[in-house]
Scaffold this active site. Structure first.
Site, PDB file in Angstrom:
ATOM      1  N   ASP A 247      -2.581  57.514  80.774  1.00  0.00           N
ATOM      2  CA  ASP A 247      -1.286  58.013  81.232  1.00  0.00           C
ATOM      3  C   ASP A 247      -0.184  57.038  80.845  1.00  0.00           C
ATOM      4  O   ASP A 247      -0.141  55.901  81.335  1.00  0.00           O
ATOM      5  CB  ASP A 247      -1.290  58.200  82.752  1.00  0.00           C
ATOM      6  CG  ASP A 247      -2.169  59.358  83.188  1.00  0.00           C
ATOM      7  OD1 ASP A 247      -3.016  59.150  84.065  1.00  0.00           O
ATOM      8  OD2 ASP A 247      -2.010  60.467  82.640  1.00  0.00           O
TER       9      ASP A 247
ATOM     10  N   LYS B 216      -1.029  27.737  55.316  1.00  0.00           N
ATOM     11  CA  LYS B 216      -2.050  28.706  54.899  1.00  0.00           C
ATOM     12  C   LYS B 216      -2.997  28.028  53.911  1.00  0.00           C
ATOM     13  O   LYS B 216      -2.561  27.523  52.883  1.00  0.00           O
ATOM     14  CB  LYS B 216      -1.393  29.924  54.255  1.00  0.00           C
ATOM     15  CG  LYS B 216      -2.370  31.051  53.935  1.00  0.00           C
ATOM     16  CD  LYS B 216      -1.623  32.241  53.343  1.00  0.00           C
ATOM     17  CE  LYS B 216      -2.541  33.440  53.183  1.00  0.00           C
ATOM     18  NZ  LYS B 216      -3.693  33.167  52.310  1.00  0.00           N
TER      19      LYS B 216
ATOM     20  N   ASP C  92      36.151  33.064  63.994  1.00  0.00           N
ATOM     21  CA  ASP C  92      35.473  33.442  62.748  1.00  0.00           C
ATOM     22  C   ASP C  92      35.380  32.205  61.863  1.00  0.00           C
ATOM     23  O   ASP C  92      36.386  31.744  61.318  1.00  0.00           O
ATOM     24  CB  ASP C  92      36.256  34.559  62.060  1.00  0.00           C
ATOM     25  CG  ASP C  92      35.614  35.002  60.753  1.00  0.00           C
ATOM     26  OD1 ASP C  92      34.521  34.501  60.415  1.00  0.00           O
ATOM     27  OD2 ASP C  92      36.211  35.848  60.062  1.00  0.00           O
TER      28      ASP C  92
ATOM     29  N   GLY D 298      26.534  38.884  58.675  1.00  0.00           N
ATOM     30  CA  GLY D 298      26.037  39.707  57.587  1.00  0.00           C
ATOM     31  C   GLY D 298      26.757  39.425  56.286  1.00  0.00           C
ATOM     32  O   GLY D 298      26.455  40.038  55.263  1.00  0.00           O
TER      33      GLY D 298
ATOM     34  N   GLY E 160      29.793  34.017  56.932  1.00  0.00           N
ATOM     35  CA  GLY E 160      30.085  33.146  58.056  1.00  0.00           C
ATOM     36  C   GLY E 160      29.420  33.524  59.353  1.00  0.00           C
ATOM     37  O   GLY E 160      28.521  34.359  59.421  1.00  0.00           O
TER      38      GLY E 160
ATOM     39  N   HIS F  30      30.456  34.265  63.578  1.00  0.00           N
ATOM     40  CA  HIS F  30      31.419  34.463  64.646  1.00  0.00           C
ATOM     41  C   HIS F  30      30.901  33.773  65.901  1.00  0.00           C
ATOM     42  O   HIS F  30      29.741  33.963  66.276  1.00  0.00           O
ATOM     43  CB  HIS F  30      31.625  35.945  64.947  1.00  0.00           C
ATOM     44  CG  HIS F  30      32.442  36.662  63.930  1.00  0.00           C
ATOM     45  ND1 HIS F  30      32.774  37.995  64.044  1.00  0.00           N
ATOM     46  CD2 HIS F  30      33.004  36.234  62.776  1.00  0.00           C
ATOM     47  CE1 HIS F  30      33.502  38.362  63.005  1.00  0.00           C
ATOM     48  NE2 HIS F  30      33.646  37.301  62.215  1.00  0.00           N
TER      49      HIS F  30
END
Length: 822
Positions: free
Chosen positions: A48, A232, A651, A687, A690, A692
Site C-alpha cells: 500500500d 576507482k 550579482d 547558469g 556569476g 547571485h
C-alpha cells in the site's frame, strides 16, 4: 457532504481492529509531506503506497510491489483515503474484518509532487519524487482507461529514469523483507514478536554470497559533505566470505574463484573474526597503469595480488547492511588493522568531490566512486553509489573478427557488440591493443567459436567479409567516445573478462542513452498541466537537444518550487519563439491574446499606468513556455507591496578572465560580511558566469533605502579590495575584476528567477545552493536541465533561509555604518 475519511470509517469496526481511528484530519506544512509503504498480506499480498495530501493519506494498493525498473508497470488500485496516523501502523488485522491480514511498515520518508497534485489526480497523471529508505527518486502514477462497468480506479505505478532506477525488476521487494520501523519480518509481526536483537555470534559458518551493490555511471560529481569519494581501482570485483572453516572468494556474479585468487586466502584466514563478508576488488599489487591487463597476466602466470576492501556487510554473525556506509567502513578499517599487507583498506575523502575528481584524473587513474555516506548497502545499481570515469571504458562482447593482410597478424580487428533488449547490437571495431601475448590467447578462442552467420542484429556493410563467432567472450575496451550511432571510436583492447556472462553486457547508461532521453517528455499528448503545447517537438536547444515540450515540462515539474519566489510579483519574460538560435526578446507588459493564467498588475511607470506581467499559479509558467518563454526575471517586491522590496540581490558578475573559484570565494566573503550584519543570505548559481547572493527581507524599507544599502556594501568591498572588486558598470574598467552589481535593487530592475532556464547553449539552470554546497561548486553553469532535476529531492535552500528574513532597520544600518568607518 462527505468528510475525507467517511469511507475509511465505514469499512472498519474500531472496537475490533487495531488500526487507528484517525478521527481528526490534520493540516501539515507542505514542506514535510510524508509517504509510507505498507506490505499487506491480505487476501492477496500487495504493497500500500500512501502519500500525505490535504490532511489525509492518498492510498493505492500496488500488486506485486513497487519496481525500480523503468520498464516495469505495476498495477496500483486506488483505495480510500487513510488518516495520517495510519502511516506508523504495523500489526495484524483479525479475520473476518475488512483488510484482514498482517501489515508491515515496509518504507517511509518524504515526497515532493512534480506539478499540481489535484490536477494530476483529476487528469490521471501524478508525478512525484520519493525520499524514502527504500524507494527513492522520480516516480509517476498513471490512471488506466476505465473499462465498462469498472468501479475501482486502476492506475499504474512506474519508476522514471534517473540515478535511482534499477535493471532488477524485483530487486526492491526481494531485497527488503523486513520492517523499516522494527526490523521484523512478516512472520514475526503476525506472531507479535518484538524486534530481535542480532546476536554477535549467531553462526561461525561462512556467510553466503549475496548480490553486490553497483554504481551508476554519471558525468557530474555529487556535491556535499554527505558524499565520500574513493579512487576507482582497475581489477576484479570480489566478495570475500570469511569463516573459521575457511575463506571463499566470489566474483560479482557469484562464481567461486577461491582457487583463482588463492594467493590472498591466507591473509583473510588470519583476520581477527569468526565470520565476515567483505566487498572489494582484486588488483595487481604495485601497479597503477595498465593495471587490468597486468592482473590478467598475473592470474595466469603468477605474480603478486592485492585486495582493496571498501565495504563490510557481515561481521561475527551480525548483518551490517542496514548501517550507514560510514559506520560499516569504520568497522572494516578496524578489522583490517595489522592485517596482511596484501589486504588494503580503501581510504576516502569526505566532501570536496570536485577537487578529488580533478586530482584522480590528473594522476592518470581510472576514475572515482562517490558514495552516500549515510546510505545502507543495497544490492543492484542505485543512486547512492556513483561512478565517474576519467576515460571511457566499457565491457563489450566479441561477435566476430576481420581478417588481416599483414604477415604475422592473425586478425586485423575484433567486432564488438552489447546486448540491448535481448539483441546483440554492433558497437564497432577494435584494432589496437594487441601484442603477441594477446594474439596467442585470442586466436584459439575465436576459432573454437566459429560460426557461419552474424550474431549481430544490425551489421554495417563494411564488415560483410568478417568471420563470425558465437558471442560469449567478454572483453574490456578503452575508447575515446561513442559516435551518434552508438559505435566506439578509437577502441583499444585491454583484456578478456571472465567474471561476467556475455548476455549481461550492455552499455553503461550514460553512454547508451542520448542526453535528451534523460529529460522528461511530458504528459500524454501535447498537454502539460492542462495547457496545450503547440509545436511540442520544436528544438529549443541544440546541445543537449531540448524541445519545447521538455522546456514546458521543466517548468511544470519545478512549478511549485518556483512559485514561492515568482507568485504575485512583476515578471519579465525572455521569449525565444524559434529557439535560442533565433531572435529572442524581453517582454514585461501583458499583451492581448495571452493565456488567462498569465496575469497582469497595474504599475505606475513614467507617470502612466501599464499592465505588467504577473503569475499566480504554476500553470502560468507552462503557459509562458507555450509562448516560447525560456527565462523568467522577477522584481524585488510583490504586487501587494510594490514599494517595499522583500529581497536584495548582489550579482557577482566576473570579467571573462576571472576564474570561477575567485567568484566562489567572493560570494563566501560577501556572506561573511552580511553575517556580521546579522543578515541571512543564500548563494545561487546563475547558469551563466556569476553568482547571485540573495538576502531575503521583511518588506518594510523602501527602494531608496535598499538601493543605498546594497550600493554601500558594493562600494565598501571595491574600496577595500580594488584588485578584486569593482562597483561601477564600466566594462573598460572591469578587466580582471568582479563587478558587484547592486543595481538589481532598483525599482523596476529584475533578476533571473530561481530554477529558471537560461537561453544559452547547454540548457543551464539558475540553482540556489547551501553555502556548504557552494564550497565545492565548480562553475556557475553546473546544473543543466538534466542534472538540475536532482534538486527536486533537496529542500530549497532559498526557501529555507527566506523563513528567517529580517527587517532592514536602523539597527542593521548602524552596524553597516560602523563597518564602513572601520
Amino acid at each position: 457532504m462527505n468528510r475525507p475519511l467517511d469511507e475509511y470509517h465505514r469499512k472498519r469496526d474500531f472496537a475490533q481492529t487495531p488500526e487507528p481511528a484517525g478521527d481528526q484530519v490534520d493540516k501539515q506544512s507542505p514542506e514535510a509531506r510524508s509517504f509510507t509503504v505498507q506490505k499487506h498480506a491480505a487476501t492477496r499480498l500487495h504493497w500500500d503506497l500512501r502519500l500525505e495530501w490535504d490532511g489525509v493519506l492518498l492510498s493505492w494498493a500496488v500488486t506485486r510491489g513497487p519496481s525500480a525498473d523503468v520498464k516495469a508497470k505495476r498495477l496500483a488500485v486506488r483505495t480510500e483515503d487513510h488518516p495520517l496516523d495510519y502511516a506508523t501502523f504495523e500489526g495484524t488485522i483479525p479475520k473476518p474484518l475488512y483488510g484482514a491480514g498482517t501489515v508491515m511498515l515496509w518504507d517511509q520518508g518524504t515526497w515532493a509532487p512534480l506539478g499540481d497534485v489535484n490536477s494530476g489526480l483529476a487528469d490521471g497523471m501524478l508525478k512525484f519524487v520519493l525520499s524514502g529508505e527504500r524507494m527513492r527518486g522520480a516516480w509517476m502514477l498513471v490512471r488506466m482507461k476505465p473499462r465498462q462497468g469498472e468501479k475501482r480506479e486502476n492506475w499504474l505505478l512506474i519508476k522514471e529514469r534517473d540515478t535511482d532506477a534499477s535493471d532488477d525488476a524485483e530487486g526492491l521487494v526481494t531485497t527488503h523483507m523486513t520492517s523499516v520501523a522494527t526490523g521484523r519480518d512478516m512472520a514475526e509481526i503476525t506472531a507479535d514478536v518484538a524486534k530481535k536483537s542480532i546476536p554477535l555470534e549467531k553462526t561461525a559458518k561462512s556467510p553466503p554470497f549475496r548480490p553486490v551493490q553497483l554504481a551508476k555511471l554519471q558525468t557530474d560529481v555529487p556535491l556535499g559533505d554527505d558524499w565520500l569519494h574513493e579512487v576507482k581501482v582497475d581489477g576484479y570485483r570480489c566478495l570475500v566470505a570469511r569463516a573459521e572453516s575457511g575463506t571463499k572468494l566470489y566474483t560479482r556474479s557469484g562464481l567461486d574463484w577461491t582457487t583463482t585468487f588463492g594467493a590472498l586466502q591466507p591473509g583473510f584466514d588470519a583476520l581477527p573474526c569468526k565470520t565476515a563478508l567483505i566487498d572489494g576488488e582484486v588488483v595487481a599489487a604495485g601497479v597503477e597503469s595498465h593495471a587490468f591487463s597486468t592482473l590478467q597476466h598475473r592470474l595466469k602466470n603468477g605474480g603478486a595480488l592485492a585486495y582493496v576492501a571498501f565495504d563490510l556487510l557481515h561481521l561475527d554473525g551480525c548483518d551490517l547492511t542496514k548501517l550507514p556506509l560510514m559506520e560499516r567502513k569504520a568497522k572494516l578499517e578496524h578489522l583490517l588493522e595489522n592485517s596482511d599487507p596484501a589486504l588494503r583498506y580503501s581510504t576516502h575523502i569526505e566532501g570536496h568531490g570536485t577537487e578529488a575528481w580533478a586530482q584522480v584524473c590528473a594522476a592518470g587513474r581510472e576514475g572515482l566512486i562517490s558514495k552516500l555516506a549515510t546510505a545502507p548497502y543495497h544490492a543492484g545499481r542505485h543512486g547512492s553509489w556513483i561512478k565517474l570515469k576519467c576515460g571511457q571504458r566499457q565491457e563489450l562482447v566479441i561477435g566476430g573478427w576481420m581478417p588481416s593482410a599483414s604477415r604475422g597478424r592473425p586478425f586485423a580487428s575484433l567486432l564488438m557488440g552489447s546486448f540491448e533488449g535481448g539483441h546483440l547490437l554492433y558497437r564497432g571495431r577494435v584494432g589496437t591493443g594487441f601484442g603477441t601475448r594477446e594474439f596467442n590467447e585470442l586466436l584459439p578462442l575465436l576459432e573454437k567459436r566459429d560460426r557461419k552467420t552474424s550474431p549481430f542484429s544490425d551489421v554495417p556493410a563494411e564488415v560483410s567479409d568478417a568471420h563470425w563467432v558465437t558471442p560469449n567472450l567478454v572483453a574490456e575496451i578503452k575508447f575515446t567516445e561513442l559516435t551518434a550511432a552508438g559505435h566506439i571510436r578509437h577502441g583499444t583492447y585491454q583484456a578478456l573478462r571472465q567474471d561476467k556472462p556475455a548476455k549481461s553486457v550492455s552499455l553503461d547508461r550514460v553512454e547508451q542513452v542520448a542526453a535528451d532521453e534523460h529529460i522528461p517528455k511530458g504528459s500524454h499528448g501535447n498537454k502539460i498541466s492542462g495547457m496545450t503545447i503547440t509545436h511540442p517537438d520544436r528544438q529549443v536547444f541544440d546541445t543537449p537537444a531540448v524541445t519545447k515540450r521538455q522546456v514546458a515540462q521543466h517548468y511544470a515539474d519545478f512549478g511549485d518550487r518556483m512559485m514561492r519566489f515568482l507568485r504575485n510579483r512583476p515578471v519579465s519574460l525572455l521569449r525565444c519563439p524559434d529557439g535560442i538560435a533565433g531572435q529572442c526578446f524581453f517582454q514585461k507588459h501583458r499583451g492581448d491574446g495571452m493565456p488567462r493564467s498569465v496575469g497582469s498588475v497595474a504599475i505606475s511607470d513614467d507617470a502612466e499606468d501599464a499592465d505588467y506581467i504577473t503569475l499566480a499559479t504554476p500553470t502560468g509558467l507552462v503557459a509562458a513556455a507555450q509562448m516560447g518563454t525560456i527565462e523568467f526575471h522577477i522584481w524585488g517586491s510583490r504586487n501587494s507591496a510594490l514599494e517595499k522590496p522583500d529581497r536584495i540581490v548582489f550579482d557577482l558578475d566576473p570579467d571573462e578572465a576571472v576564474p570561477f573559484p575567485a567568484v566562489r570565494q567572493a560570494a563566501l566573503d560577501l556572506h561573511d560580511l552580511l553575517g556580521d550584519l546579522d543578515l541571512p543570505s543564500i548563494p545561487m548559481l546563475t547558469g551563466g558566469k556569476g553568482i547571485h547572493v540573495i538576502v531575503p527581507l521583511q518588506p518594510k524599507a523602501g527602494w531608496d533605502t535598499v538601493k543605498l544599502f546594497s550600493r554601500t556594501i558594493a562600494v565598501m568591498l571595491s574600496d577595500r579590495e580594488p584588485h578584486r572588486f569593482i562597483a561601477t558598470m564600466s566594462k573598460a574598467k572591469r578587466k580582471g575584476l568582479i563587478f558587484i552589481d547592486w543595481l538589481r535593487n532598483d525599482r523596476g530592475a529584475t533578476a533571473i528567477a530561481p530554477y529558471a532556464l537560461r537561453a544559452r547553449p547547454g540548457a543551464k539552470i539558475a540553482v540556489p545552493l547551501t553555502w556548504e554546497e557552494l564550497g565545492t561548486a565548480r562553475s556557475a553553469g553546473q546544473f543543466g536541465i538534466i542534472s538540475a532535476r536532482t534538486r527536486l529531492t533537496h529542500p530549497c535552500p532559498l526557501h529555507v533561509v527566506t523563513k528567517r528574513a529580517l527587517f532592514l532597520d536602523e539597527k542593521v544600518l548602524k552596524k553597516l555604518e560602523r563597518q564602513v568607518n572601520a
